[in-house]
Design an enzyme around this catalytic site. Sequence first.
Site, mmCIF file in Angstrom:
data_model
loop_
_atom_site.group_PDB
_atom_site.id
_atom_site.type_symbol
_atom_site.label_atom_id
_atom_site.label_comp_id
_atom_site.label_asym_id
_atom_site.label_seq_id
_atom_site.Cartn_x
_atom_site.Cartn_y
_atom_site.Cartn_z
ATOM 1 N N GLU A 130 0.805 -1.227 0.000
ATOM 2 C CA GLU A 130 0.000 0.000 0.000
ATOM 3 C C GLU A 130 0.832 1.268 0.000
ATOM 4 O O GLU A 130 0.351 2.320 -0.402
ATOM 5 C CB GLU A 130 -0.953 -0.012 1.189
ATOM 6 N N VAL A 131 2.061 1.183 0.492
ATOM 7 C CA VAL A 131 2.911 2.378 0.517
ATOM 8 C C VAL A 131 4.054 2.169 -0.489
ATOM 9 O O VAL A 131 4.803 1.191 -0.380
ATOM 10 C CB VAL A 131 3.477 2.630 1.932
ATOM 11 N N HIS B 269 9.508 -1.165 2.279
ATOM 12 C CA HIS B 269 9.539 -1.345 3.731
ATOM 13 C C HIS B 269 9.507 -2.834 4.032
ATOM 14 O O HIS B 269 8.800 -3.593 3.377
ATOM 15 C CB HIS B 269 8.375 -0.631 4.432
#
Length: 127
Positions: A105-106, A110
Amino acid sequence: MPIDPTLPYDDNNIFAKILSGEIPSAKVYEDDWAYALEDINPQAEIHTLVIPKGRYVSWDDFSAKASAEEITGFVRAVGEVARAKGLVEPGYRLMANIGHHGGQEVPHLHVHIFGGQPLGPMIWRQK
Ligand code: 5GP
C-alpha cells in the site's frame, strides 16, 4: 488500495514524508541507510517497519537498482532492529509486500518485522 510497483518513485508517499520529518513517527532506529518505526496499525505484539533512506518503490526496485552499500546497510539495519528488540531467541518474521498480489500500500520499500508472539501459518489460504 495496492500500488503499482512499476511506477516511478512518488516523493509524496507517506514514508518519504516521514523520512523528511514532515510527518511524525515512532522512531526506533536510524543510521545512514535505514530508518525504523513502529507500524501505526500493528498486526502483532511487535510490528516494526524498516525502510531504506533511498528512493526505492519496492523490493524489486531496490534489489535491481540499489548500490551494494545501500543493500548491505539496509539488510544489516533490519537485523539490528530485530536484535535490539530481543527477537532472535523467540523468533520473528520478516515480510516485504510487493505490488497487487503482495498487497503493498505504501510505494516506498519497507520490511515488516513481526514478533512478540507465535505468528501462525506463513500464508493465508482460501478454503
Ligand atoms: P504494506 O501493505 O504497504 O506492506 O504496509 C504498509 C504499512 O504501513 C501498514 O502496515 C500500515 O499500517 C503502515 N502505515 C501506513 N501509514 C503509516 C503511517 O503514517 N505511519 C506508520 N508508522 N505506519 C503507517
